[in-house]
Design a protein around this motif. Structure first.
Motif, mmCIF file in Angstrom:
data_model
loop_
_atom_site.group_PDB
_atom_site.id
_atom_site.type_symbol
_atom_site.label_atom_id
_atom_site.label_comp_id
_atom_site.label_asym_id
_atom_site.label_seq_id
_atom_site.Cartn_x
_atom_site.Cartn_y
_atom_site.Cartn_z
ATOM 1 N N SER A 294 0.940 -1.154 0.039
ATOM 2 C CA SER A 294 -0.077 -0.122 0.053
ATOM 3 C C SER A 294 0.941 1.381 0.036
ATOM 4 O O SER A 294 0.295 2.450 -0.195
ATOM 5 N N GLN A 295 2.097 1.260 0.293
ATOM 6 C CA GLN A 295 3.191 2.372 0.166
ATOM 7 C C GLN A 295 4.189 1.910 -0.749
ATOM 8 O O GLN A 295 4.431 0.705 -0.957
ATOM 9 N N PRO A 296 4.752 2.799 -1.388
ATOM 10 C CA PRO A 296 5.770 2.445 -2.356
ATOM 11 C C PRO A 296 7.170 1.953 -1.514
ATOM 12 O O PRO A 296 7.230 2.296 -0.371
ATOM 13 N N PRO A 297 7.898 1.098 -1.888
ATOM 14 C CA PRO A 297 8.996 0.361 -1.267
ATOM 15 C C PRO A 297 9.977 1.318 -0.841
ATOM 16 O O PRO A 297 10.463 2.238 -1.715
ATOM 17 N N VAL A 298 10.563 0.982 0.252
ATOM 18 C CA VAL A 298 11.491 1.932 0.721
ATOM 19 C C VAL A 298 12.867 0.968 0.717
ATOM 20 O O VAL A 298 12.796 0.182 1.822
ATOM 21 N N ILE A 299 13.921 1.141 -0.040
ATOM 22 C CA ILE A 299 14.995 0.215 -0.330
ATOM 23 C C ILE A 299 16.237 0.975 0.205
ATOM 24 O O ILE A 299 16.660 2.041 -0.371
ATOM 25 N N HIS A 300 16.874 0.475 0.925
ATOM 26 C CA HIS A 300 18.408 1.058 1.274
ATOM 27 C C HIS A 300 19.475 1.161 0.306
ATOM 28 O O HIS A 300 19.579 -0.126 -0.179
ATOM 29 N N VAL A 301 19.767 1.966 -0.314
ATOM 30 C CA VAL A 301 20.773 2.068 -1.793
ATOM 31 C C VAL A 301 21.982 2.878 -1.075
ATOM 32 O O VAL A 301 21.841 4.158 -0.688
ATOM 33 N N GLU A 302 23.243 2.585 -1.111
ATOM 34 C CA GLU A 302 24.311 3.060 -0.782
ATOM 35 C C GLU A 302 24.210 4.290 -1.766
ATOM 36 O O GLU A 302 24.200 4.362 -3.057
ATOM 37 N N ASP A 303 25.010 5.323 -1.191
ATOM 38 C CA ASP A 303 25.295 6.725 -1.982
ATOM 39 C C ASP A 303 25.942 6.648 -3.375
ATOM 40 O O ASP A 303 25.938 7.048 -4.509
ATOM 41 N N ASP A 304 27.012 5.548 -3.365
ATOM 42 C CA ASP A 304 27.794 5.362 -4.349
ATOM 43 C C ASP A 304 27.608 4.290 -5.376
ATOM 44 O O ASP A 304 28.194 3.859 -6.018
ATOM 45 N N ASP A 305 26.375 3.569 -5.124
ATOM 46 C CA ASP A 305 25.988 2.513 -5.964
ATOM 47 C C ASP A 305 25.742 3.059 -7.339
ATOM 48 O O ASP A 305 25.124 3.914 -7.697
ATOM 49 N N PRO A 306 26.394 2.475 -8.363
ATOM 50 C CA PRO A 306 26.754 2.949 -9.805
ATOM 51 C C PRO A 306 25.147 2.989 -10.388
ATOM 52 O O PRO A 306 25.215 4.172 -11.066
ATOM 53 N N LEU A 307 24.277 2.329 -10.084
ATOM 54 C CA LEU A 307 23.002 2.410 -10.683
ATOM 55 C C LEU A 307 22.139 3.750 -10.153
ATOM 56 O O LEU A 307 21.772 4.358 -10.849
ATOM 57 N N MET A 308 22.432 3.969 -8.752
ATOM 58 C CA MET A 308 21.809 5.261 -8.370
ATOM 59 C C MET A 308 22.519 6.349 -8.673
ATOM 60 O O MET A 308 21.940 7.417 -8.902
ATOM 61 N N VAL A 309 23.696 6.242 -8.687
ATOM 62 C CA VAL A 309 24.468 7.608 -9.357
ATOM 63 C C VAL A 309 24.195 8.019 -10.588
ATOM 64 O O VAL A 309 23.887 9.241 -10.715
ATOM 65 N N ALA A 310 24.101 7.135 -11.493
ATOM 66 C CA ALA A 310 23.583 7.215 -12.841
ATOM 67 C C ALA A 310 22.242 7.855 -12.896
ATOM 68 O O ALA A 310 22.024 8.709 -13.679
ATOM 69 N N ALA A 311 21.411 7.249 -11.995
ATOM 70 C CA ALA A 311 20.007 7.798 -12.105
ATOM 71 C C ALA A 311 19.887 8.927 -11.576
ATOM 72 O O ALA A 311 19.157 9.956 -12.150
ATOM 73 N N VAL A 312 20.376 9.575 -10.410
ATOM 74 C CA VAL A 312 20.434 10.956 -10.047
ATOM 75 C C VAL A 312 20.966 11.880 -10.521
ATOM 76 O O VAL A 312 20.342 12.927 -11.030
ATOM 77 N N THR A 313 22.134 11.455 -11.488
ATOM 78 C CA THR A 313 22.649 12.593 -12.493
ATOM 79 C C THR A 313 21.736 12.757 -13.605
ATOM 80 O O THR A 313 21.359 13.939 -14.055
ATOM 81 N N GLU A 314 20.989 11.642 -14.105
ATOM 82 C CA GLU A 314 20.133 12.041 -15.074
ATOM 83 C C GLU A 314 18.617 12.712 -14.733
ATOM 84 O O GLU A 314 18.378 13.760 -15.426
ATOM 85 N N ALA A 315 18.454 12.571 -13.440
ATOM 86 C CA ALA A 315 17.217 13.317 -12.818
ATOM 87 C C ALA A 315 17.570 14.867 -12.778
ATOM 88 O O ALA A 315 16.929 15.881 -13.192
ATOM 89 N N ARG A 316 18.964 15.272 -12.344
ATOM 90 C CA ARG A 316 19.249 16.453 -12.095
ATOM 91 C C ARG A 316 19.558 17.020 -13.424
ATOM 92 O O ARG A 316 19.300 18.591 -13.463
ATOM 93 N N ALA A 317 20.121 16.347 -14.232
ATOM 94 C CA ALA A 317 20.288 17.068 -15.734
ATOM 95 C C ALA A 317 19.010 17.452 -16.328
ATOM 96 O O ALA A 317 19.028 18.443 -17.004
ATOM 97 N N SER A 318 18.000 16.649 -16.180
ATOM 98 C CA SER A 318 16.633 16.810 -16.684
ATOM 99 C C SER A 318 15.850 17.827 -15.983
ATOM 100 O O SER A 318 14.436 18.063 -16.308
ATOM 101 N N PHE A 319 16.009 18.367 -14.975
ATOM 102 C CA PHE A 319 15.164 18.879 -14.022
ATOM 103 C C PHE A 319 14.833 20.336 -14.621
ATOM 104 O O PHE A 319 13.482 20.751 -14.489
#
Length: 425
Positions: A294-319
């Motif tokens: 009933s709630q979106p999943p909350v998953i622990h992701v390390e700040d330097d995880d390559p997948l997350m780093v790439a996704a955050v970079t893409e989000a900020r670039a397209s803001f």
């Protein structure tokens, strides 16, 4: 979860027998029959021997249950079926359960350190291979539910809409006290366990196998559990699925603010308990629906995880595209951002609905329920420094495909990776 051994079960059963013996001692003090004194002594001795992993404890327990079962059968033949007699006849079920647990030790096929092997994993030629897994659902709770016959009987009537009073010598009754109750309805006999200790022997491996942090917290915080088990169905030809709706309806009546999670032992399915999950238990497909988040999943992701780093970079670039749409917004469109929300020394990355946007800050209200942020809740106002932006999303008013959600795939991939690592350990 941790593998439970026959010896672990013997310790638990031994404590239960000694507690029952102690309760009978109190009753004996009021001047009861000599037979009660015999039962009291036998319970305490059998419990002590089982707790200490003595084979004599198995023989004594089997003999005691057999004797009491035969006695209740003789009462049935002389006086007919009554509530007490019906409960006494359940001892035959207890006799079978005791043999299933400890019979392998008596046959020199197992030791106290061997696991309690689930019946569905027994080899095809096993003498118990026809047994099916127990039909059971468990609520994980902070504290044990204050429960007595009257409370349970009222819940049974509400859940099963039965006009008779629980306790009548007819189709429906609920009897018991403390941590063990027996309920009867038109489908069969049910056992209600209400225990004041954690459900899992070792909670840490269970938590390690769960990638979702909200569910991790529910499992970590539970200190008690309540279960409803089908003990003896009246029609064994019915499929297992036909019994679960009865369990779910009664569990809804017994759940309260201390309820944290719902667990199905047969499959290992588990979900955080909330109002939306509770509502699904009375739906047309409760076995499927109760596991839906009933709630979106909350998953622990390390700040330097390559997948997350790439996704955050893409989000900020397209803001800038998000900001342009915000400046040109129409009624019905929704704008979301995700970033760190802090409370004390805790921090979680949460989505929130944007209500205002400046050059450096996004303002809005929490879109998701925090896991553990010192009282912050769904709908509370928050502000995000855009230097900490993690993701954004735009939901068109016409319901067409949303834009953004750059980190969702990365979070899903990390969750899947966590599960695979837990399965492989």
């Amino acid at each position: 979860m941790a593998t439970q051994t026959i010896g672990d079960e013997a310790k638990s059963d031994g404590i239960m027998l000694m507690v029952l013996g102690g309760a009978l001692c109190i009753w004996l003090a009021s001047g009861q029959h000599w037979l009660v004194a015999t039962e009291t002594a036998t319970l305490i001795v059998a419990g002590l021997l089982l707790h200490r992993h003595k084979i004599a404890g198995i023989y004594l327990t089997l003999g005691m249950v057999l004797a009491m079962s035969v006695y209740n059968l003789s009462v049935l033949l002389r006086k007919g079926l009554g509530i007490k007699t019906a409960i006494g006849l359940l001892l035959f079920v207890g006799l079978w359960q005791c043999w299933r647990k400890y019979g392998r030790i008596l046959r020199n096929q197992a030791t106290w350190d061997d696991p309690l092997v689930p019946h569905e994993t027994l080899p095809p030629d096993s003498e118990e291979s026809d047994d099916t897994p127990m039909i059971s659902i468990v609520l994980l709770r902070r504290h044990a539910l204050p429960l007595d016959e009257d409370t349970l009987s009222a819940a049974v009537r509400r859940a099963w809409s039965h006009p008779q009073k629980a306790g009548d010598d007819e189709e429906l009754f609920a009897v018991g006290e403390g941590f063990l109750f027996i309920v009867r309805n038109g489908m069969g006999l049910w056992t209600v366990h209400n225990r004041a200790h954690p459900y899992f022997d070792d909670v840490e491996p269970v938590i390690a196998s769960i990638p979702e942090m909200r569910l991790q917290k529910a499992v970590r915080d539970h200190g008690a559990w309540l279960s409803i088990d089908l003990t003896a169905p009246f029609d064994k030809s019915l499929p297992a699925e036909s019994f679960y709706p009865h369990i779910f309806r009664l569990l809804r009546e017994l759940a309260d603010g201390d309820t944290l999670a719902i667990f199905r032992p047969e499959t290992g399915q588990i979900n955080v308990w909330d109002d939306e999950v509770a509502a699904k238990l009375c739906g047309p497909e409760p076995l499927q629906d109760f596991t839906q988040r009933s709630q979106p999943p909350v998953i622990h992701v390390e700040d330097d995880d390559p997948l997350m780093v790439a996704a955050v970079t893409e989000a900020r670039a397209s803001f800038p595209d998000f900001r342009k749409r915000w400046l040109e917004r129409d009624n019905g469109e929704r704008f979301l951002v995700k970033g760190p929300v802090r409370s004390g020394n805790r921090q979680e990355y949460i989505w929130f609905s944007v209500t205002d946007l400046s050059e450096e800050t996004a303002y809005g209200t929490l879109e998701n329920e925090p896991v553990d942020l010192n009282g912050l809740k769904l709908g509370d106002p928050v502000a995000l420094d855009l230097a900490d932006l993690n993701d954004w999303a735009f939901l068109p008013a016409d319901g067409t495909k949303p834009l953004g959600f750059h980190t969702v795939k990365a979070v899903d991939a990390v969750g899947k990776r966590t599960l695979e690592a837990a399965d492989g350990s």
